[in-house]
Design a protein around this motif. Structure first.
Motif, PDB file in Angstrom:
ATOM      1  N   UNK A 154       0.811  -1.209   0.000  1.00  8.67           N
ATOM      2  CA  UNK A 154       0.000   0.000   0.000  1.00  8.67           C
ATOM      3  C   UNK A 154       0.847   1.262   0.000  1.00  8.67           C
ATOM      4  N   UNK A 155       2.001   1.190   0.664  1.00  3.34           N
ATOM      5  CA  UNK A 155       2.833   2.394   0.729  1.00  3.34           C
ATOM      6  C   UNK A 155       3.735   2.531  -0.492  1.00  3.34           C
ATOM      7  N   UNK A 156       3.666   1.573  -1.414  1.00  2.37           N
ATOM      8  CA  UNK A 156       4.405   1.713  -2.672  1.00  2.37           C
ATOM      9  C   UNK A 156       3.493   2.318  -3.731  1.00  2.37           C
ATOM     10  N   UNK A 157       2.584   3.160  -3.280  1.00  8.31           N
ATOM     11  CA  UNK A 157       1.540   3.700  -4.146  1.00  8.31           C
ATOM     12  C   UNK A 157       2.087   4.345  -5.415  1.00  8.31           C
TER      13      UNK A 157
END
Lengths: 40, 285, 395
Positions: free
Chosen positions: C203-206
Motif C-alpha cells: 500500500x505504501x508503494x503507491x
C-alpha cells in the motif's frame, strides 16, 4: 491537490459501481443456477 | 555574528530547540511538546558549488567527492550508499537551477511506519535516524519511501541502511547540519519548520516574480522537514509532484486498525459456526 | 526410560535415511538445483546480497520476496479453506484431503519464511520484533511476520496428531486431536489477516506500482484471490500425489469419492474466481483506470484478467458441469499461473514500470527460488512416505 482550487467529484464512479454490483448479483445467481441444473 | 550566520540559525535563535510548545498538528495522537526542525533550501540562491556534498561526506565518514574536478553535475544523480546528499543541475527557461537532494525527513514517514523493528526512527525533533542494532535488513523502508531515500549496502555481508539523518549527532550537541554550515551562499537555512515556512512565504510574497508560489515539502506526503523554494515549477527540477498530500502511513492505517477488530470477531464467529452445524442427533464419534 | 529414548533416537535415525530409488527424474533435476542453490546461499552470506542478486536501490525486493514469499503464501491458502470446510462447517466429504493439505500449507510457510531469511540483510536481528525489544507496531510487515510465526505453530498443532500416530503415541494423539479445533479457528483468523496483509504491504508503494495494479483494496484482492489459488493448489497437489504416491493411498480408496472432492473444489474455485473477477472490475471502474488501458500495460492487464481469471473460471464451471477432471486440472494450472502473474505483477513486474533500468532476476535468484521449492517437495515426500498422511485415520 489542495492548492489548485478546481472542481473534483470523488463519487463520480459510484453509479457505475452500483450498476456493476447489480450485474454481479444477477450473474452470480445465474452462475449458481448453472451448477444446480446439472444435479437434476 | 554576521548576517549569514544569523539566517542560518533563524529558527533556533528565535524560538529555541527545546521550547515547550503544544502543536495541534496531529489531533488524533498525543501532541509532542517539541517543534520540528528543518532546513529551507532556497534554490534561487544556490550556486552549485557542492560544498554541502563535501561536508556531508566528511561528517559521515564517506569518500569525499572531488568537487572541483569530477564534473559530477553533468548528469543527473541520485543519492546512494556512498553519498547521502547530491546536487543536480537543471537547465530551465529561467537559467540554470541547482537542486540538492537528500532525505526529506517527512512529518509522517513511510520508512519508519514500514519498519517492523523501529530501526528507522522519527525523533521528536524531526530528523529520521537509523539504528543498526535493530535493523534486520528487510528493505521494506526502501519499498515504501516515496522519494527512494533509504539506501542499502548490497555488497556487504553486514549491510547498513544509509540515509541523511540531518546530522542528528551534531544537532544533539547544539551544532547545525554540516551541509548548512558549509553553504557559502545562504541557500540553506536551518531552524524550526514553522519559522522556515514564515521566511519562505515572506520571500514568495515579496518577490512573486522570482519564485513559484509553492514551497515543496510544506504539504507533500503530509509535509516534510526539508523545504524547497524555486523559480520554476518543481516538476521541471526532477521533483515528483504526483505524490499527493496524504501522509504515506495513512494508506496502511485502515488495514492495521481493522486487525484487532477481526481478531475479536472472527474466532467467536468461527466457533459459533462450528457449534450450530453440529448434527442434531449428535452421534458420538 | 533411557531405553525408550535410545530406541526413539534409533528410530528417528533409521527414518531419516532415504527410501526408494535415488535416480528418479525428479531427483536428477532437483539435486543439482539444491546443491547449486546452497552454494549460492553460502556465497551470498559472505559477499552480500548484491553479489548474487540483481536487486538494487530502486528495486529493493526481487524474486525471493515477490515469488517465494508473496506468491507462495497464496498457494498455501488451501489449508485454511479446507480446514474451514472440514472442522468448522463439518463437511465430511473433504476429510480425506485435510492432512495432506495442512502438511503442504505448513511446509510452505516454513520454507517461505525461510526464503525471507535468505533475503534479509541482517538476519541475526530477526529476533528483534519477536522478543520485544523493538516492536514495530506501526508496520504491516510486523503483523505479517508475527502471523507467519503463529500460523506455523497453529498448522503444526493441526498436523501433530499424524506425527503422534506415526510415533505410535495413542495418548498424545488423543490430546493433540483435542487441540485441533482451537488451532483451526485461530489459524483461519491468522490466515485471513496475513493473506490480506501481504497485499497491504504494498500500500505504501503507491507511487511505484502501475495504477492498473495498485489499489487501496489490495488487501481484499489478495484475500479474495487466495481462495482460488489455494483450491487450485489442492487440486494440483492431489493430482500429482495420487500419481506419484499411488502405493501410499489405501487400497480401497474410491476413485469416485476422490473425484467428487475435486468437483466440489472446482465449484468453489469457479465461484471464488467469479467473485474475484468482479472485484477486479469494480476496482477498475472505481479507480477510473480506462485511461491506462491504451498501451502495452493495458494489454498485459487484460491478459491477466481475462486469460487467467475469467477463462479458468469458465473452465472450472464447465469441468464441473461436464464431469471432466481433465478440464478442471487444466483450469487449476491456469489459475496457479494467473495468481503467480498477479503477485509478480504487483511486487516485481509493474513495480517502477516506467524505470528504464528495470529489475530482471539474476540466474542465481532463479536457482535459489527453485531450490526452496525443491527442498520443500523433498521434505513433503519424506513426510508422506513415513507418516499416515494419505490414509484416513480411524477414530
Amino acid at each position: 491537490m489542495l492548492e489548485s482550487y478546481v472542481f473534483v467529484n470523488i463519487f463520480e464512479t459510484k453509479g457505475l459501481e452500483y450498476m456493476l454490483i447489480l450485474i454481479f448479483l444477477v450473474g452470480f445467481i445465474i452462475f449458481l443456477r448453472y451448477f444446480e441444473i446439472h444435479k437434476q | 555574528m554576521n548576517r549569514r550566520k544569523f539566517f542560518k540559525l533563524a529558527g533556533i535563535s528565535a524560538a529555541g530547540l527545546t521550547e515547550k510548545l503544544i502543536t495541534s498538528a496531529d489531533a488524533a495522537g498525543i501532541p509532542s511538546t517539541k517543534q520540528f526542525i528543518g532546513v529551507l533550501n532556497d534554490t534561487t540562491k544556490c550556486i552549485g558549488c557542492r560544498n554541502c556534498e563535501k561536508a556531508c561526506s566528511e561528517v559521515n565518514g564517506m569518500q569525499v567527492p572531488d568537487i572541483e574536478n569530477d564534473n559530477a553535475l553533468e548528469k543527473e544523480r541520485v543519492t546512494d550508499e556512498k553519498q547521502l546528499s547530491v546536487v543536480n543541475k537543471y537547465k530551465t527557461d529561467k537559467g540554470t537551477v541547482y537542486i540538492k537532494r537528500q532525505c526529506m525527513h517527512c512529518w509522517q514517514p513511510a520508512c519508519a511506519a514500514a519498519c517492523l523493528t523501529n530501526a528507522l526512527h522519527k525523533t521528536e525533533e524531526g530528523p529520521i535516524i537509523w539504528r543498526s542494532d535493530k535493523c534486520m535488513g528487510c528493505r521494506y523502508c526502501m519499498v515504501s519511501c516515496p522519494f527512494d531515500i533509504p539506501k542499502f549496502e548490497y555488497q556487504s555481508w553486514n549491510p547498513r541502511i544509509l540515509k541523511c539523518d540531518m546530522c542528528w549527532k551534531r544537532i544533539q550537541q547544539g551544532a547545525i547540519p554540516a551541509c548548512v554550515e558549509a553553504c557559502p551562499s545562504e541557500a540553506l537555512m536551518f531552524g524550526l519548520k514553522k519559522d522556515l515556512m514564515e521566511i519562505a512565504r515572506t520571500r514568495i510574497y515579496k518577490h512573486p516574480k522570482d519564485y513559484v508560489s509553492h514551497v515543496y515539502g510544506e504539504y507533500e506526503v503530509g509535509g516534510a522537514s526539508w523545504l524547497y523554494l524555486s523559480s520554476v515549477p518543481f516538476e521541471q527540477l526532477g521533483f515528483r509532484t504526483d505524490l499527493g498530500n496524504t501522509p504515506y502511513p495513512e494508506y496502511t492505517k485502515e488495514f492495521l486498525y481493522a486487525v484487532p477488530a477481526i481478531i475479536l470477531i472472527l474466532p467467536p464467529l468461527l466457533y459459533g459456526l462450528h457449534h450450530i452445524t453440529e448434527p442434531e442427533d449428535s452421534e458420538k464419534k | 526410560m533411557e531405553i525408550t529414548a535410545k530406541k526413539g533416537i534409533k528410530f528417528i535415525i533409521s527414518e531419516l535415511k532415504p527410501r526408494g530409488e535415488l535416480f528418479t527424474p525428479f531427483n536428477i533435476i532437483t539435486i543439482p538445483i539444491i546443491a547449486l542453490g546452497l552454494i549460492i546461499v553460502a556465497y551470498r552470506f559472505v559477499n552480500g546480497l548484491g553479489s548474487v542478486t540483481n536487486q538494487s536501490q530502486i528495486f529493493a525486493w526481487g524474486l525471493w520476496k515477490g515469488f517465494n514469499v508473496v506468491t507462495g503464501v497464496a498457494f498455501a491458502a488451501g489449508a485454511y479453506i479446507v480446514t474451514f470446510m472440514v472442522y468448522v462447517l463439518r463437511i465430511k466429504k473433504y476429510h480425506s484431503i485435510v492432512k495432506a493439505t495442512v502438511l503442504n500449507g505448513f511446509l510452505s510457510y516454513v520454507f517461505y519464511a525461510g526464503a525471507l531469511i535468505l533475503d534479509l540483510g541482517r538476519p541475526w536481528n530477526i529476533i528483534n520484533p519477536i522478543i520485544g525489544n523493538s516492536f514495530g507496531f506501526n508496520s504491516v510487515l510486523f503483523l505479517v511476520a508475527w502471523h507467519f510465526m503463529l500460523y506455523i505453530i497453529a498448522q503444526f498443532v493441526e498436523f501433530s496428531p499424524t506425527i503422534a500416530e506415526w510415533l505410535e503415541r495413542k495418548k498424545a494423539k488423543k490430546f493433540l486431536q483435542s487441540l485441533t479445533l482451537g488451532a483451526v479457528v485461530f489459524g483461519i483468523t491468522l490466515s485471513l489477516l496475513h493473506q490480506s496483509g501481504l497485499g497491504a504491504l504494498f500500500m505504501m508503494a503507491k507511487s511505484k506500482i502501475h495504477p492498473l495494479w495498485y489499489s487501496e483494496f489490495l488487501p481484499i484482492l489478495f484475500l479474495a484471490s487466495s481462495v482460488p489459488a489455494g483450491l487450485s493448489m489442492v487440486i494440483l497437489e492431489g493430482t500429482i500425489s495420487r500419481r506419484v504416491f499411488k502405493d501410499l493411498y489405501p487400497k480401497h480408496s474410491s476413485k469416485h469419492l476422490y473425484e467428487e472432492i475435486v468437483f466440489g473444489l472446482a465449484k468453489g474455485a469457479a465461484l471464488s474466481l467469479f467473485i474475484y473477477y468482479f472485484f477486479k472490475a469494480i476496482i477498475f471502474i472505481h479507480g477510473r483506470h480506462w485511461s491506462h488501458i491504451t498501451d502495452m500495460w493495458g494489454v498485459w492487464y487484460f491478459i491477466e484478467v481475462f486469460g487467467f481469471v475469467l477463462l479458468p473460471c469458465i473452465m472450472y464451471a464447465n469441468g464441473y458441469k461436464n464431469r471432466s477432471i481433465g478440464l478442471i486440472r487444466l483450469a487449476s494450472l491456469i489459475t496457479i499461473v494467473g495468481i503467480m502473474l498477479n503477485r509478480l505483477n504487483i511486487s516485481v513486474i509493474s513495480f517502477y514500470w516506467n524505470n528504464p533500468n528495470h529489475y530482471y532476476p539474476s540466474w542465481q535468484e532463479y536457482i535459489v527460488a527453485l531450490m526452496v521449492i525443491s527442498i520443500q517437495i523433498w521434505v513433503f515426500r519424506w513426510v508422506v512416505t513415513r507418516m499416515p498422511v494419505f490414509k484416513e485415520s480411524h477414530h
